[in-house]
Design an enzyme around this catalytic site. Structure first.
Site, PDB file in Angstrom:
ATOM      1  N   ARG A  76       0.822  -1.206   0.000  1.00  0.00           N
ATOM      2  CA  ARG A  76       0.000   0.000   0.000  1.00  0.00           C
ATOM      3  C   ARG A  76       0.856   1.255   0.000  1.00  0.00           C
ATOM      4  O   ARG A  76       1.936   1.281   0.591  1.00  0.00           O
ATOM      5  CB  ARG A  76      -0.855   0.061   1.267  1.00  0.00           C
ATOM      6  CG  ARG A  76      -2.097  -0.799   1.194  1.00  0.00           C
ATOM      7  CD  ARG A  76      -2.975  -0.561   2.389  1.00  0.00           C
ATOM      8  NE  ARG A  76      -2.211  -0.476   3.614  1.00  0.00           N
ATOM      9  CZ  ARG A  76      -2.596   0.192   4.688  1.00  0.00           C
ATOM     10  NH1 ARG A  76      -3.736   0.848   4.682  1.00  0.00           N
ATOM     11  NH2 ARG A  76      -1.856   0.206   5.765  1.00  0.00           N
ATOM     12  N   SER A 137       7.609  -5.066   7.005  1.00  0.00           N
ATOM     13  CA  SER A 137       7.293  -5.996   8.102  1.00  0.00           C
ATOM     14  C   SER A 137       7.966  -7.356   7.970  1.00  0.00           C
ATOM     15  O   SER A 137       7.302  -8.391   7.785  1.00  0.00           O
ATOM     16  CB  SER A 137       5.789  -6.145   8.195  1.00  0.00           C
ATOM     17  OG  SER A 137       5.235  -4.868   8.303  1.00  0.00           O
ATOM     18  N   ASP A 191       5.572  -3.493  11.213  1.00  0.00           N
ATOM     19  CA  ASP A 191       4.130  -3.239  11.415  1.00  0.00           C
ATOM     20  C   ASP A 191       3.725  -3.261  12.891  1.00  0.00           C
ATOM     21  O   ASP A 191       2.784  -2.579  13.306  1.00  0.00           O
ATOM     22  CB  ASP A 191       3.261  -4.214  10.591  1.00  0.00           C
ATOM     23  CG  ASP A 191       3.646  -5.676  10.770  1.00  0.00           C
ATOM     24  OD1 ASP A 191       4.614  -5.964  11.489  1.00  0.00           O
ATOM     25  OD2 ASP A 191       2.976  -6.543  10.159  1.00  0.00           O
TER      26      ASP A 191
HETATM   27  C1  BGC Z   1       7.615 -10.900  10.233  1.00  0.00           C
HETATM   28  C2  BGC Z   1       7.462  -9.740  11.192  1.00  0.00           C
HETATM   29  C3  BGC Z   1       6.072  -9.133  11.067  1.00  0.00           C
HETATM   30  C4  BGC Z   1       5.007 -10.215  11.190  1.00  0.00           C
HETATM   31  C5  BGC Z   1       3.597  -9.660  11.032  1.00  0.00           C
HETATM   32  C6  BGC Z   1       6.470 -11.883  10.393  1.00  0.00           C
HETATM   33  O1  BGC Z   1       6.564 -12.884   9.425  1.00  0.00           O
HETATM   34  O2  BGC Z   1       8.838 -11.565  10.460  1.00  0.00           O
HETATM   35  O3  BGC Z   1       8.441  -8.766  10.964  1.00  0.00           O
HETATM   36  O4  BGC Z   1       5.906  -8.167  12.070  1.00  0.00           O
HETATM   37  O5  BGC Z   1       5.222 -11.215  10.229  1.00  0.00           O
HETATM   38  O6  BGC Z   1       3.425  -9.036   9.819  1.00  0.00           O
END
Ligand code: BGC
Length: 473
Positions: A76, A137, A191
């Site tokens: 996004r 994320s 995130d």
């Molecule tokens: C990632 C994290 C992320 C989470 C939720 C995981 O697979 O390693 O960095 O915060 O997913 O999106």
């Protein structure tokens, strides 16, 4: 043919007792300590990454910001206008084709830059160099607010040449290659951090950001003296450095999805969990996440259904062609099945027909499918609650608001209630909590982190100018 066992008995393996959950709490606590220690971090599964975010918003944040959000199923771009507690947001979703998710890093970042340029053009802001917050994320080792090296991909991404690289640099380079837009990257964040910041904007006692979506992870506010890996940061000015006036705390991105990668959770893993891992694109990684998050929960259910059908316990022993397609049964269908309560069957029957093309099912089949979905999702909710309770006990705050986001938490009909009950059972009664649904943490949180950083940057510029003027007097 089926033996005398039944589906209820076979799937008891999915049940986890409070005793087991307490054992998991202890293991998690140990892993978290190891992640924060300088000498132990390298071997720790839970990396506890410092985020360099030291404070929550104070309500004075202002201005226009761009935000990018990469990490779930979609990408996004957002334009956000902050004005104290008010905010306006405009965003567009762009798909990331599978070939880009599994292509090269350059392709991925060129695609991101292209979407950004398209968005800026449509919003008529292409000629401005706006401050930007980048929600990325995935597990990153941060060396500052704008420097984040990807440690490894998760959640279905596997672009070549990005692991080990600074993702802000890759973004800047992709933007430079285009030559038609310019941006000022103020912050890169996870995130979970965005979720915490966005909830803290409303409730200042928010100190945990939790995601139960495609992946699962949490961050929390830790005191600096417990973060050995950040022992160079302190409020006491070091020789030759100016005073650090930020609070003595920092948000830690736990990356708890990797809990269990060293085998400590094997005592609760079932053969279906092992199989799922075996056939995943990141074998041996994200073991905790694979028992909890939206990317995998439906797939665990599908594997159980196939196994039990082949063994003659379901659907008269006949697997449909669609049933054997990996990841065919999305976690959204688990949520739908779970919404049939008190003997209702309508959603379950619809799902079986829609996803697997099975339209003749016995009442017993329906009950069994419901039981399997219930057991898999309750286990997920219990595990995530255990981890939240571990953080609450660790932080020892009288009251904590937990900001939560993610498709599983939002759409599963019982996740919230199961979590409230289980967290209460596993948390010291001295500490209370609330679960607060985050309003678009990945977008708004990114703008907030960028806004705080932007404010600080302007402040520093002003101070430098003032110092220059004084020197010229
Ligand atoms: C990632 C994290 C992320 C989470 C939720 C995981 O697979 O390693 O960095 O915060 O997913 O999106």
């Amino acid at each position: 043919m089926a033996s005398t066992l039944n589906v209820e008995q076979i799937t008891r393996e999915l049940l986890v007792s409070n005793e087991q959950l307490k054992q998991i709490q202890q293991l998690l606590e140990q892993e978290m300590d190891a992640g924060l220690g300088v000498a132990t971090n390298e071997k720790a599964d839970i990396k506890m990454y410092p985020t360099f975010v030291r404070d929550v918003p104070n309500g004075t944040e202002k201005g226009k910001f761009l935000a990018l959000d990469l990490g779930g199923t979609n990408f996004r771009v957002l334009l956000i206008e902050l004005n104290g507690s008010q905010f306006e947001m405009d965003n567009e979703i762009y798909a990331i084709p599978q070939e880009i998710m599994l292509g090269t890093g350059q392709q991925l970042f060129d695609h991101i830059a292209e979407c950004l340029a398209h968005f800026m053009e449509r919003r008529d802001v292409k000629q401005y160099c706006l401050p930007l917050g980048f929600t990325f994320s995935f597990p990153c080792r941060q060396e500052g607010l704008t420097k984040a090296k990807l440690v490894r991909w998760t959640k279905g991404f596997r672009c070549i040449g990005v692991e080990g690289a600074d993702v802000v640099e890759l973004l800047r380079e992709a933007i430079k290659r285009r030559r038609d837009i310019d941006i000022d990257v103020m912050a890169v964040l996870n995130d979970t951090t965005g979720t915490l910041m966005s909830c803290a904007h409303k409730k200042r006692d928010c100190a945990i950001g939790l995601i139960i979506g495609t992946g699962s992870n949490a961050c929390y506010m830790e005191t600096l003296d417990r973060i050995e890996t950040c022992s160079h940061l302190t409020n006491r000015p070091l020789p030759g450095q100016c005073e650090d006036t930020d609070p003595d705390q920092m948000i830690i991105n736990t990356e708890w999805g990797a809990f269990g990668d060293n085998g400590v959770l094997n005592f609760i893993r079932t053969k279906w969990d092992h199989e799922l891992d075996e056939f995943s694109i990141n074998r041996g990684n994200q073991i905790f996440e694979k028992m909890i998050s939206g990317m995998y929960m439906g797939e665990i259910v599908r594997r159980i259904l196939v196994d039990l059908t082949r063994r003659g316990y379901l659907f008269k022993g006949r697997c449909s062609n669609k049933m054997i397609v990996p990841y065919k049964f999305g976690t959204n269908y688990v949520s739908l099945v779970e919404s049939d309560r008190n003997g209702a069957t309508i959603q379950t029957k619809w799902v079986l027909n829609e996803v697997f093309g099975i339209n003749e099912v016995s009442d017993e089949d329906v009950r069994n499918v419901q039981l399997i979905c219930q057991r898999v999702s309750t286990r997920a909710a219990y595990l995530v609650s255990t981890a939240v309770a571990t953080l609450l006990n660790r932080m020892q705050r009288e009251h904590t608001t937990v900001g939560v986001d993610g498709s599983v938490y939002r759409h599963h009909p019982h996740f919230h209630n199961i979590m409230v009950r289980k967290i209460r059972e596993l948390t010291d009664p001295k500490y209370s909590f609330d679960l607060m649904l985050s309003e678009d943490g990945s977008g708004r949180g990114a703008a907030l982190v960028a806004a705080v950083a932007h404010r600080q940057k302007l402040q520093k510029l002003k101070e430098a100018q003032l110092a220059k003027q004084l020197a010229n007097l």
